[in-house]
Design a protein around this motif. Sequence first.
Motif, PDB file in Angstrom:
ATOM      1  N   SER A 340     -71.897  65.307 -45.028  1.00  0.00           N
ATOM      2  CA  SER A 340     -72.285  65.199 -46.444  1.00  0.00           C
ATOM      3  C   SER A 340     -73.448  64.240 -46.666  1.00  0.00           C
ATOM      4  N   GLY A 341     -73.927  63.588 -45.608  1.00  0.00           N
ATOM      5  CA  GLY A 341     -75.055  62.670 -45.767  1.00  0.00           C
ATOM      6  C   GLY A 341     -76.357  63.427 -45.955  1.00  0.00           C
ATOM      7  N   PRO A 342     -77.448  62.723 -46.242  1.00  0.00           N
ATOM      8  CA  PRO A 342     -78.736  63.385 -46.469  1.00  0.00           C
ATOM      9  C   PRO A 342     -79.186  64.232 -45.276  1.00  0.00           C
ATOM     10  N   GLY A 343     -79.788  65.369 -45.558  1.00  0.00           N
ATOM     11  CA  GLY A 343     -80.279  66.253 -44.497  1.00  0.00           C
ATOM     12  C   GLY A 343     -79.124  66.758 -43.661  1.00  0.00           C
ATOM     13  N   LEU A 344     -79.299  66.708 -42.334  1.00  0.00           N
ATOM     14  CA  LEU A 344     -78.226  67.156 -41.444  1.00  0.00           C
ATOM     15  C   LEU A 344     -76.999  66.267 -41.555  1.00  0.00           C
ATOM     16  N   GLY A 345     -77.200  65.039 -41.994  1.00  0.00           N
ATOM     17  CA  GLY A 345     -76.067  64.124 -42.172  1.00  0.00           C
ATOM     18  C   GLY A 345     -75.605  63.485 -40.875  1.00  0.00           C
ATOM     19  N   VAL A 346     -76.321  63.733 -39.805  1.00  0.00           N
ATOM     20  CA  VAL A 346     -76.019  63.081 -38.519  1.00  0.00           C
ATOM     21  C   VAL A 346     -77.334  62.610 -37.910  1.00  0.00           C
ATOM     22  N   GLU A 347     -77.220  61.613 -37.036  1.00  0.00           N
ATOM     23  CA  GLU A 347     -78.402  61.080 -36.357  1.00  0.00           C
ATOM     24  C   GLU A 347     -78.287  61.382 -34.874  1.00  0.00           C
ATOM     25  N   PRO A 348     -79.401  61.678 -34.221  1.00  0.00           N
ATOM     26  CA  PRO A 348     -79.328  61.772 -32.759  1.00  0.00           C
ATOM     27  C   PRO A 348     -79.102  60.387 -32.151  1.00  0.00           C
ATOM     28  N   LEU A 349     -78.336  60.332 -31.064  1.00  0.00           N
ATOM     29  CA  LEU A 349     -78.154  59.073 -30.322  1.00  0.00           C
ATOM     30  C   LEU A 349     -79.368  58.973 -29.387  1.00  0.00           C
ATOM     31  N   MET A 350     -80.337  58.157 -29.764  1.00  0.00           N
ATOM     32  CA  MET A 350     -81.627  58.225 -29.076  1.00  0.00           C
ATOM     33  C   MET A 350     -81.537  57.857 -27.596  1.00  0.00           C
ATOM     34  N   ASP A 351     -80.634  56.920 -27.251  1.00  0.00           N
ATOM     35  CA  ASP A 351     -80.553  56.577 -25.822  1.00  0.00           C
ATOM     36  C   ASP A 351     -79.990  57.752 -25.015  1.00  0.00           C
ATOM     37  N   VAL A 352     -79.019  58.460 -25.602  1.00  0.00           N
ATOM     38  CA  VAL A 352     -78.441  59.639 -24.927  1.00  0.00           C
ATOM     39  C   VAL A 352     -79.504  60.727 -24.800  1.00  0.00           C
ATOM     40  N   LEU A 353     -80.186  60.960 -25.903  1.00  0.00           N
ATOM     41  CA  LEU A 353     -81.213  62.000 -25.919  1.00  0.00           C
ATOM     42  C   LEU A 353     -82.311  61.670 -24.898  1.00  0.00           C
ATOM     43  N   ASP A 354     -82.736  60.407 -24.877  1.00  0.00           N
ATOM     44  CA  ASP A 354     -83.790  60.005 -23.932  1.00  0.00           C
ATOM     45  C   ASP A 354     -83.342  60.234 -22.484  1.00  0.00           C
ATOM     46  N   ALA A 355     -82.070  59.923 -22.223  1.00  0.00           N
ATOM     47  CA  ALA A 355     -81.590  60.065 -20.838  1.00  0.00           C
ATOM     48  C   ALA A 355     -81.548  61.539 -20.418  1.00  0.00           C
ATOM     49  N   MET A 356     -81.383  62.447 -21.384  1.00  0.00           N
ATOM     50  CA  MET A 356     -81.304  63.885 -21.059  1.00  0.00           C
ATOM     51  C   MET A 356     -82.672  64.565 -21.131  1.00  0.00           C
ATOM     52  N   THR A 357     -83.678  63.825 -21.589  1.00  0.00           N
ATOM     53  CA  THR A 357     -84.980  64.452 -21.861  1.00  0.00           C
ATOM     54  C   THR A 357     -85.734  64.774 -20.580  1.00  0.00           C
ATOM     55  N   GLU A 358     -86.234  66.011 -20.527  1.00  0.00           N
ATOM     56  CA  GLU A 358     -87.024  66.435 -19.373  1.00  0.00           C
ATOM     57  C   GLU A 358     -88.507  66.459 -19.679  1.00  0.00           C
ATOM     58  N   SER A 359     -88.853  66.711 -20.943  1.00  0.00           N
ATOM     59  CA  SER A 359     -90.272  66.660 -21.319  1.00  0.00           C
ATOM     60  C   SER A 359     -90.378  66.378 -22.805  1.00  0.00           C
ATOM     61  N   LYS A 360     -91.500  65.800 -23.175  1.00  0.00           N
ATOM     62  CA  LYS A 360     -91.711  65.407 -24.569  1.00  0.00           C
ATOM     63  C   LYS A 360     -93.197  65.538 -24.828  1.00  0.00           C
ATOM     64  N   ARG A 361     -93.515  66.232 -25.899  1.00  0.00           N
ATOM     65  CA  ARG A 361     -94.931  66.411 -26.205  1.00  0.00           C
ATOM     66  C   ARG A 361     -95.122  66.095 -27.682  1.00  0.00           C
ATOM     67  N   PHE A 362     -96.128  65.304 -27.994  1.00  0.00           N
ATOM     68  CA  PHE A 362     -96.369  64.980 -29.398  1.00  0.00           C
ATOM     69  C   PHE A 362     -97.613  65.725 -29.873  1.00  0.00           C
ATOM     70  N   VAL A 363     -97.465  66.450 -30.955  1.00  0.00           N
ATOM     71  CA  VAL A 363     -98.593  67.199 -31.516  1.00  0.00           C
ATOM     72  C   VAL A 363     -98.997  66.513 -32.822  1.00  0.00           C
ATOM     73  N   ARG A 364    -100.193  65.951 -32.831  1.00  0.00           N
ATOM     74  CA  ARG A 364    -100.670  65.299 -34.053  1.00  0.00           C
ATOM     75  C   ARG A 364    -101.229  66.380 -34.981  1.00  0.00           C
ATOM     76  N   LEU A 365    -100.904  66.329 -36.246  1.00  0.00           N
ATOM     77  CA  LEU A 365    -101.382  67.369 -37.159  1.00  0.00           C
ATOM     78  C   LEU A 365    -102.579  66.834 -37.947  1.00  0.00           C
ATOM     79  N   PRO A 366    -103.702  67.523 -37.889  1.00  0.00           N
ATOM     80  CA  PRO A 366    -104.860  67.059 -38.659  1.00  0.00           C
ATOM     81  C   PRO A 366    -104.557  67.062 -40.145  1.00  0.00           C
ATOM     82  N   GLN A 367    -104.906  66.016 -40.871  1.00  0.00           N
ATOM     83  CA  GLN A 367    -104.526  65.897 -42.274  1.00  0.00           C
ATOM     84  C   GLN A 367    -105.367  66.778 -43.190  1.00  0.00           C
TER      85      GLN A 367
END
Length: 373
Positions: A340-367
């Motif tokens: 019932s919280g805002p949006g999905l109402g849950v947060e990712p556990l960033m340390d868990v997510l980081d440990a499972m991450t195989e690749s990460k790409r950041f796409v900057r969007l031109p304003q």
Amino acid sequence: MRLSGVELRRIRIPLVSPFRTSFATETEREVLFVRVLGEDAEGWGECVAITEPLYSPEYVDGAEQVIRDFLLPRLPADVTAPALGPAFAPVKGHAMAKAAVEMAVLDAELRGVGMSYAAYLGGIRDRVSTGVSVGIMDSIPELLDHVTGYLAEGYARIKLKIQPGWDVDPVRAVRERFGDILLQVDANTAYTRADTRHLADLDPFELLFIEQPLPEEDLLGHATLASALTTPICLDESIVSAQAAADALSLGACSVINVKAGRVGGYLEARRIHDVSMAHGVPVWCGGMLETGLGRAANLAFAALPGCTLPGDVSASDRYYSQDVTEPFRLVDGLMTVPSGPGLGVEPLMDVLDAMTESKRFVRLPQSRTGSS
Ligand code: NPG
């Protein structure tokens, strides 16, 4: 809402036990997440595509490429979730890729205004009844052990995966052992029209329905089958849009619909399928694709809609993963709580997510972009 950038993150997460269907045996899930960075909030989307194109034409590498090369360049500079349908329409297909972006944009938007996914979609329940999907096993005793365990945990209905060679016998065994439970089967397109008489052998077991017996494009075959069986037909893979749902219902191809937002282009199209079904007086239920806690949160919001009158495939985290990427969702008295919280109402556990991450790409969007290309 203006976005400054988008992160595309791939993780690998092991399943607690292999999940066998007529199309694949999954022992782990490769998941692509879309994280959008808005002015006021960030949002998360989960792509449901699996590793290989065995369930549908989409697969996770392809989805990542489509998002990066064709969808992100089409994001309007000032974006809202409802604007994405028209913005992405020139890109044919790729509903799973589109859904992942929409889920993230909607999450960021809703977090920004403090509204939950369930409230936005029109949910009317704060807890939902849930079932469990049971894969194909090596033997009937093994199947009965699994079903015993799930029923003891409190699941409200059992769905058995079937395929030629694993259908009538396991259904009979489960009926004989557990009596009058809510029981349904899912064939994932494994049969043909020539199997009509064989599928009629399931009729005496009074299943809630048989899901997607025939190939996804075979609406007419499903309509013919529906008139030959007493078991109702539910469609999943065939229901690619609200239009497809309306056509299937008009044809008499099904009398129940499994809605998977991640498979139909997002929660807005899923809501339209729900509305079309309700207008036809046809029950829908929320399907699942082994989502992590992020996708599960949004699915629970969908399962709270008024037309979702059958238990969904929105099981507890521990049915899938020993370590989820959010705080685990638990089954309490056979029910799952809708966040019932805002949006999905849950947060990712960033340390868990980081440990499972195989690749990460950041796409900057031109304003300065206009959003069309
Ligand atoms: O509980 O999330 C769940 C799994 C439900 O059986 C389920 N999903 O064919 O509906 C399906 C199947 C699936 C899983 C399909 C993963 C594709 C990928």
